[in-house]
Design an enzyme around this catalytic site. Structure first.
Site, PDB file in Angstrom:
ATOM      1  CD  GLU A 246      32.286  10.690  80.863  1.00  0.00           C
ATOM      2  OE1 GLU A 246      33.004  10.654  79.844  1.00  0.00           O
ATOM      3  OE2 GLU A 246      32.711  11.009  81.979  1.00  0.00           O
ATOM      4  CB  CYS A 280      33.157   6.182  74.227  1.00  0.00           C
ATOM      5  SG  CYS A 280      33.844   5.669  75.811  1.00  0.00           S
TER       6      CYS A 280
END
Ligand code: NAD
Length: 477
Positions: A246, A280
């Protein structure tokens, strides 16, 4: 605090070496954390194996689920303590820290409930045969986490794995690991068997590297930067284990001329300043149709100029960024863009009275960013929004897909056909139509493509990542 949590208790590190932990809000040292090495990781992996082969591995799925749910409920008793711990460690405003602890509890609720709902299936095969497909745990899974949402990442990365019956070893970020230790401790208090959850503090190239290359780890879950993600994947390849990565993002908000501006403007601002841009899936690019660019970006600039950064207790729009290095990095993007003559359309404020040593950056909006510029291509990971203009639908998609990342996107339009066309052609793991959800949505599969990584977390799909599928073919006697 300068210890690891292994086999259900705090233990001293093998070397006694420690790392200073500074409060981002003040820049002052407030604790020291243990500097784990390969021997500490080895002890944690051994404890996890003993738990997997013993008390933890023997629990039924329902019993595991009940423990995970119990931990979620326990969080409510320590809610404020955990939120304050998270805010001190990361510098985030208290409202954000509380939202994070709430989301962490949701992970425990969701995966606690899901643990006994992972059903296999039966396949019709040849006459005289029965075939069943079952999902089994990998064994011991390794988890390496970043500093931006430490508690939430603990919930997201570990809980799905625990629900599947794996025992876990976590290496949290050296810049923020307080809540990870507290959560592991609370897990023991609610009855998790010793060794089911182990936490080793330390630096990435020591403890982190030792974890992903340990032969006792059967699966790695990594959340962090693309650069380190590559190293983790190499280490996994060396002993042929799977991993999820991720990684970062450069997520676009695509605003067409028929969008509901009143709905879009505050969300476009929030999507970049949430957690001081250290998300993110931050909406770090806003792409606006040329015919409405001035009007829309002008409205965003008006809101942006009111943003303020302050201490966790001031509870403003932003906090400080995590450390001096990160502040220098964010500031270098801002300074370079200014030198290149890219117009600053709005600048937020650093609140009066913040401690001098804190790592504060003023939220900044850049307009008419040239295509191909660093601000289009690179993740800043700070409160910096870049605005671009596009001609039409085709151009919007080209611009949205112009980076190597592919994490999240938003499409703002009232046209139903366009909503579908654009959301299908934008390269991203999640697309929002007339909304945005950086971070939330425990039920929603999440993950990236390209430089944003691979594999999925959140939702039921994450359980599949943490499982091995086995087909059992039974020839009737
Ligand atoms: P980072 O990659 O520097 O560090 C992440 C973790 O990796 C830390 O625990 C670090 O100690 C460890 N690490 C460092 N070197 C290592 C090595 N050689 N071997 C093994 N582990 C090592 O990332 P960061 O600065 O902590 O976090 C910011 C990045 O994380 C951003 O790129 C952000 O987009 C990304 N992120 C992604 C998601 C997502 O879900 N996609 C979520 C949060 C953060």
């Amino acid at each position: 605090m300068n210890q690891h949590f292994i086999n259900g208790r705090y233990v001293a590190g093998q070397t006694g070496e420690t790392i200073a932990k500074l409060a981002p809000a003040t820049g002052e040292e407030f604790t020291r954390i243990a500097c784990g090495n390969a021997a500490d990781i080895d002890a944690a992996v051994k404890a996890a194996h003993a738990a997997f082969d013993g008390a933890w591995g023997k629990l039924t799925a329902a019993e595991r689920g009940r423990l995970i749910s119990k931990l979620g409920l326990k969080l409510q008793d320590y809610f404020e303590e955990l939120a304050k711990l998270e805010a001190r460690d990361t510098g985030k405003p208290m409202a954000q820290a509380r939202a994070d602890i709430d989301a962490t509890a949701r992970y425990f609720e969701f995966y606690g409930g899901a643990a006994d709902k992972v059903h296999g299936h039966v396949i019709p095969f040849l006459n005289g045969y029965s075939v069943s497909v079952v999902h089994e745990p990998h064994g011991v899974t390794g988890h390496i986490l970043p500093w931006n949402y430490p508690a939430q990442m603990f919930g997201r990365s570990l809980t799905a794995s625990l629900a599947m019956g794996n025992a876990v070893v976590l290496k949290p970020a050296e810049d923020a690991c307080a809540t990870a230790f507290r959560l592991a401790e609370l897990a023991s208090e609610v009855g998790f068997p010793d060794g089911a959850i182990n936490v080793v503090a330390g630096r990435g190239h020591e403890a982190g590297a030792a974890l992903c290359s340990h032969p006792g780890i059967a699966f790695m879950s990594f959340t962090g930067s693309p650069e380190v993600g590559k190293m983790v994947q190499h280490a996994c390849a060396d002993h042929l284990i799977p991993c999820t990565l991720e990684l970062g993002g450069k997520s676009p908000q695509i605003v067409f001329d028929d969008a509901d501006f009143d709905a879009a403007v505050p969300i476009v601002c929030k999507a970049i300043v949430q957690n001081t841009g250290q998300t993110c899936s931050a909406g770090s690019r806003v792409l606006v149709q040329k015919s409405v660019y001035d009007e829309f970006v002008g409205a965003v600039a008006k809101q942006f100029s009111k943003l303020r950064a302050g201490t966790p207790e001031m509870d403003l729009d932003c906090g400080p960024v995590i450390n001096a290095k990160q502040r220098g990095r964010v500031q270098s993007f801002i300074d370079q863009a200014r030198e290149q003559g890219i117009p600053v359309l709005a600048e937020g404020q650093i609140a009066q009275g913040v401690p001098n040593g804190g790592f504060y950056v003023a939220p900044t909006l850049f307009g008419q960013v040239p295509r191909g510029n660093r601000l289009e291509q690179e993740e800043v990971f700070g409160p910096v929004l870049s605005a671009f203009s596009f001609e039409d639908e085709e151009d919007a998609i080209k611009l949205a897909n112009s980076t190597d990342y592919g994490l999240v996107a938003a499409v703002w339009t009232r046209d139903g056909g366009r909503q579908q066309r654009v959301s299908r052609r934008v390269r991203a793991g999640q697309v929002f139509i007339n909304g945005y959800g950086a971070g939330g949505g425990i039920e929603l599969p999440f993950g990236g493509t390209g430089k944003s990584g691979h594999g999925r977390e959140k939702g039921f799909i994450a359980l599949e990542e943490f499982a091995v599928t086995k087909t059992i073919v039974h020839k009737h006697g």
